[in-house]
Design a protein around this motif. Structure first.
Motif, PDB file in Angstrom:
ATOM      1  N   GLY A  30       0.811  -1.205   0.000  1.00 24.84           N
ATOM      2  CA  GLY A  30       0.000   0.000   0.000  1.00 24.84           C
ATOM      3  C   GLY A  30       0.843   1.252   0.000  1.00 24.84           C
ATOM      4  O   GLY A  30       2.059   1.220  -0.195  1.00 24.84           O
ATOM      5  N   LEU A  31       0.175   2.359   0.227  1.00 24.03           N
ATOM      6  CA  LEU A  31       0.818   3.667   0.280  1.00 24.03           C
ATOM      7  C   LEU A  31       0.826   4.135   1.730  1.00 24.03           C
ATOM      8  O   LEU A  31      -0.201   4.079   2.413  1.00 24.03           O
ATOM      9  CB  LEU A  31       0.052   4.661  -0.600  1.00 24.03           C
ATOM     10  CG  LEU A  31       0.654   6.051  -0.770  1.00 24.03           C
ATOM     11  CD1 LEU A  31       2.041   5.973  -1.417  1.00 24.03           C
ATOM     12  CD2 LEU A  31      -0.266   6.920  -1.610  1.00 24.03           C
ATOM     13  N   TRP A  32       1.989   4.585   2.198  1.00 19.06           N
ATOM     14  CA  TRP A  32       2.175   5.003   3.591  1.00 19.06           C
ATOM     15  C   TRP A  32       2.732   6.419   3.613  1.00 19.06           C
ATOM     16  O   TRP A  32       3.486   6.811   2.731  1.00 19.06           O
ATOM     17  CB  TRP A  32       3.157   4.066   4.300  1.00 19.06           C
ATOM     18  CG  TRP A  32       2.726   2.634   4.304  1.00 19.06           C
ATOM     19  CD1 TRP A  32       2.956   1.701   3.326  1.00 19.06           C
ATOM     20  CD2 TRP A  32       1.979   1.983   5.319  1.00 19.06           C
ATOM     21  NE1 TRP A  32       2.397   0.511   3.680  1.00 19.06           N
ATOM     22  CE2 TRP A  32       1.797   0.634   4.902  1.00 19.06           C
ATOM     23  CE3 TRP A  32       1.443   2.381   6.548  1.00 19.06           C
ATOM     24  CZ2 TRP A  32       1.105  -0.296   5.665  1.00 19.06           C
ATOM     25  CZ3 TRP A  32       0.764   1.452   7.305  1.00 19.06           C
ATOM     26  CH2 TRP A  32       0.595   0.133   6.872  1.00 19.06           C
ATOM     27  N   LEU A  82       2.195   1.676  10.787  1.00 20.47           N
ATOM     28  CA  LEU A  82       3.327   0.782  10.577  1.00 20.47           C
ATOM     29  C   LEU A  82       4.504   1.280  11.409  1.00 20.47           C
ATOM     30  O   LEU A  82       4.921   2.432  11.264  1.00 20.47           O
ATOM     31  CB  LEU A  82       3.704   0.752   9.091  1.00 20.47           C
ATOM     32  CG  LEU A  82       5.022   0.085   8.696  1.00 20.47           C
ATOM     33  CD1 LEU A  82       5.020  -1.394   9.040  1.00 20.47           C
ATOM     34  CD2 LEU A  82       5.285   0.300   7.210  1.00 20.47           C
ATOM     35  N   TYR A  83       5.011   0.413  12.282  1.00 21.31           N
ATOM     36  CA  TYR A  83       6.194   0.721  13.091  1.00 21.31           C
ATOM     37  C   TYR A  83       7.353  -0.079  12.505  1.00 21.31           C
ATOM     38  O   TYR A  83       7.313  -1.298  12.464  1.00 21.31           O
ATOM     39  CB  TYR A  83       5.977   0.325  14.544  1.00 21.31           C
ATOM     40  CG  TYR A  83       4.805   1.013  15.188  1.00 21.31           C
ATOM     41  CD1 TYR A  83       4.975   2.221  15.851  1.00 21.31           C
ATOM     42  CD2 TYR A  83       3.524   0.460  15.131  1.00 21.31           C
ATOM     43  CE1 TYR A  83       3.888   2.855  16.445  1.00 21.31           C
ATOM     44  CE2 TYR A  83       2.441   1.096  15.714  1.00 21.31           C
ATOM     45  CZ  TYR A  83       2.629   2.287  16.369  1.00 21.31           C
ATOM     46  OH  TYR A  83       1.552   2.920  16.951  1.00 21.31           O
ATOM     47  N   TRP A 127       4.815   5.095  10.306  1.00 22.13           N
ATOM     48  CA  TRP A 127       4.151   5.418   9.054  1.00 22.13           C
ATOM     49  C   TRP A 127       2.657   5.153   9.200  1.00 22.13           C
ATOM     50  O   TRP A 127       2.251   4.210   9.860  1.00 22.13           O
ATOM     51  CB  TRP A 127       4.685   4.542   7.919  1.00 22.13           C
ATOM     52  CG  TRP A 127       6.139   4.760   7.622  1.00 22.13           C
ATOM     53  CD1 TRP A 127       7.203   4.251   8.297  1.00 22.13           C
ATOM     54  CD2 TRP A 127       6.686   5.547   6.571  1.00 22.13           C
ATOM     55  NE1 TRP A 127       8.377   4.672   7.729  1.00 22.13           N
ATOM     56  CE2 TRP A 127       8.086   5.460   6.669  1.00 22.13           C
ATOM     57  CE3 TRP A 127       6.119   6.304   5.553  1.00 22.13           C
ATOM     58  CZ2 TRP A 127       8.937   6.114   5.781  1.00 22.13           C
ATOM     59  CZ3 TRP A 127       6.972   6.952   4.666  1.00 22.13           C
ATOM     60  CH2 TRP A 127       8.369   6.856   4.785  1.00 22.13           C
ATOM     61  N   ARG A 128       1.837   5.985   8.580  1.00 24.67           N
ATOM     62  CA  ARG A 128       0.381   5.818   8.597  1.00 24.67           C
ATOM     63  C   ARG A 128      -0.079   5.448   7.192  1.00 24.67           C
ATOM     64  O   ARG A 128       0.347   6.036   6.205  1.00 24.67           O
ATOM     65  CB  ARG A 128      -0.301   7.115   9.043  1.00 24.67           C
ATOM     66  CG  ARG A 128      -1.831   7.030   9.073  1.00 24.67           C
ATOM     67  CD  ARG A 128      -2.471   8.305   9.613  1.00 24.67           C
ATOM     68  NE  ARG A 128      -1.907   9.545   9.107  1.00 24.67           N
ATOM     69  CZ  ARG A 128      -2.296  10.152   7.992  1.00 24.67           C
ATOM     70  NH1 ARG A 128      -3.233   9.646   7.237  1.00 24.67           N
ATOM     71  NH2 ARG A 128      -1.726  11.286   7.624  1.00 24.67           N
ATOM     72  N   ARG A 129      -0.958   4.454   7.119  1.00 27.40           N
ATOM     73  CA  ARG A 129      -1.494   4.028   5.814  1.00 27.40           C
ATOM     74  C   ARG A 129      -2.325   5.172   5.221  1.00 27.40           C
ATOM     75  O   ARG A 129      -3.127   5.790   5.891  1.00 27.40           O
ATOM     76  CB  ARG A 129      -2.366   2.791   5.964  1.00 27.40           C
ATOM     77  CG  ARG A 129      -2.851   2.237   4.615  1.00 27.40           C
ATOM     78  CD  ARG A 129      -3.725   1.016   4.769  1.00 27.40           C
ATOM     79  NE  ARG A 129      -3.069  -0.101   5.420  1.00 27.40           N
ATOM     80  CZ  ARG A 129      -2.229  -0.948   4.825  1.00 27.40           C
ATOM     81  NH1 ARG A 129      -1.932  -0.794   3.551  1.00 27.40           N
ATOM     82  NH2 ARG A 129      -1.686  -1.944   5.501  1.00 27.40           N
TER      83      ARG A 129
END
Length: 150
Positions: A36-38, A122-123, A140-142
């Motif tokens: 996906g995109l983060w 996401l860590y 990071w956040r989706r």
């Protein structure tokens, strides 16, 4: 003679399967939650003690084929800063095989990343250089599609 040909055919089939897996190291990513995109989360605490989260324009795209790209968007334009392929080692570890980085000392390197995903966050934890000292941790956040009113 028939047994020899049969054994040779079996070896070729097995060998071609191993070759296909070696050529597609990210194939097991197609169902991974990493795909996906983060957007990078940059958190700081202001002078009142309030935690503030910014998204300064650093994005990471992970594709089902295992390729990845980090890019930065600024008012001056967009820039690719890192790209390569990911090999998934387990459900909590992957390897970034870097083919391009804005810092040429990273090109050709492989970085092991420990990760976990919770609530679309996401860590990523990794070491730069050696495995001694403090690891780097990124959050990071989706990126999701907004739900638009009808």
């Amino acid at each position: 003679m028939k047994t020899t040909i049969f054994n040779l055919a079996i070896c070729l089939i097995i060998g071609s399967g191993l070759t296909m897996n070696a050529q597609n190291p990210g194939e097991d990513l197609k169902d991974s939650p990493l795909v996906g995109l983060w957007i990078f989360q940059n958190t700081f605490i202001d002078n009142t003690g309030k935690e503030i989260t910014l998204c300064p324009g650093n994005f990471m795209r992970i594709d089902p084929d295992g390729s990845f790209m980090f890019f930065l968007y600024t008012p001056q334009g967009g820039f690719i800063v890192n790209e390569g392929n990911i090999t998934l080692e387990s459900d909590s570890v992957y390897i970034e095989n870097i083919t391009y980085n804005i810092n040429s000392s990273f090109m050709g390197k492989s970085l092991q990343q420990k990760f976990k995903i919770e609530n679309n966050i996401l860590y990523k934890t990794f070491y730069l250089g050696t495995t001694e000292g403090n690891p780097e941790t990124e959050i990071w956040r989706r990126v999701e599609r907004p739900i638009l009113p009808n």
